[in-house]
Design a protein around this motif. Structure first.
Motif: not given
Length: 309
Positions: A241-246, A231-234, A252-254
């Motif tokens: 941003s990458p941090l927001q995506a992480a 999810g971070t890489l996408l 989403i995962v939880v």
């Protein structure tokens, strides 16, 4: 959108091709009955993934209308599976008829016409009040509270919650809205796949045998971390941003995990292993969308409140 989506689709198809090759090799090498059964289940899952990717990818490429219609059909199938396993009485039949053939279609029409205000309250307010009122007209008061709760749960899980995935198409974030839907589905489904793989490879400690005997702590941690990394890489598919995506992929995962976990608890209460048998190796439509039921509404509202232009 087309180029980015094509890249993601090509990557997914490449992974499926590799998985199919691995499954073919494992099938030729498996000799013990237990190993043969495991490999057969794996290959059945892979075959189903080819079909699911083709259907979902085709709907996205055809446009918003086809995507909304696809999810309306999936909600109908999921609601049908829910009520196939859930006990009901004659006094519930009118409320169920309205759920399938009035509430569900109207809800998705509101989504398709992007009438967000009424879409957001139609089921949790109007259906919530009207369906039990209609049920009282039958005069059946036996377990009325429990029966009404089951009607509400069925609609909220299979129609309202799932519909928040295609509802992403109505959001204006500065990036193609279809990519937000692709992002959600990819992260949620890869989380399930990675949890399955990590559980098979390293799983030793059961997380909750009473609810989901196959889930292990190693599978949850390894699968969740892997999905968050993807999810971070996408992040380029999104306005994040990458941090927001992480951070958002973590949500989403939880949420996806607890969606599947709650639906598993309901299945155990109903003494069922799967919701259905429509998808080879996976069970029913609701077995495949259980993670979406919790993840989609949270993701939709995070994007809507913080990232819409």
């Amino acid at each position: 959108m087309t180029s980015l989506f094509s890249i993601v689709l090509a990557a997914i198809l490449g992974l499926l091709a590799v998985a199919s090759a691995i499954g073919f090799i494992l099938q030729r090498r498996a000799t013990e009955p237990g190993s043969v059964a495991t490999v057969q289940n794996l290959n059945a899952r892979i075959r189903s993934w080819w079909i699911m990717v083709a259907v979902f990818g085709g709907a996205i490429l055809l446009g918003e209308t086809s995507t909304v219609i696809l999810f309306a059909f999936l909600s109908f199938m999921a609601l049908r599976e829910f009520w196939t396993l859930t006990p009901s009485r004659r006094g519930d039949h009118l409320a169920l008829f309205l759920s399938f053939f009035v509430v569900l279609p109207i809800h998705y029409v509101l989504l398709g016409t992007e009438w967000y205000g009424l879409f957001s309250i139609f089921i949790p307010v109007y259906a919530f009040l009207i369906l039990p009122a209609v049920a009282t007209l039958t005069g059946d008061v036996n377990e009325f509270l429990a029966r009404s709760a089951r009607v509400q749960w069925g609609l909220m899980l299979t129609v309202y919650s799932i519909s928040h995935a295609p509802a992403l198409l109505m959001l204006e974030t500065g990036t193609p809205s279809a990519l937000l839907l692709v992002y959600l589905v990819v992260v949620v489904q890869l989380s399930d796949v990675f949890q399955y793989v990590w559980g098979k490879l390293l799983g030793k400690h059961r997380f909750s045998p009473n609810i989901s005997p196959s889930k292990t702590i190693e599978g949850l941690v390894g699968g969740g971390a892997s999905a968050i990394l993807v999810g971070t890489l996408l992040y380029r598919l999104t306005p994040f941003s990458p941090l927001q995506a992480a951070a958002i992929s973590t949500v989403i995962v939880v949420a996806g995990f607890f969606g599947g976990f709650v639906l598993s608890a309901i299945k155990r209460d109903l003494n069922a292993k799967d919701w259905g048998y429509v998808i080879e190796g996976h069970g029913g439509v609701l077995d495949r969308l259980d993670s979406i039921t919790f993840a989609a509404p949270l993701f939709f509202h995070i994007v809507r409140y913080w990232f819409t232009t």
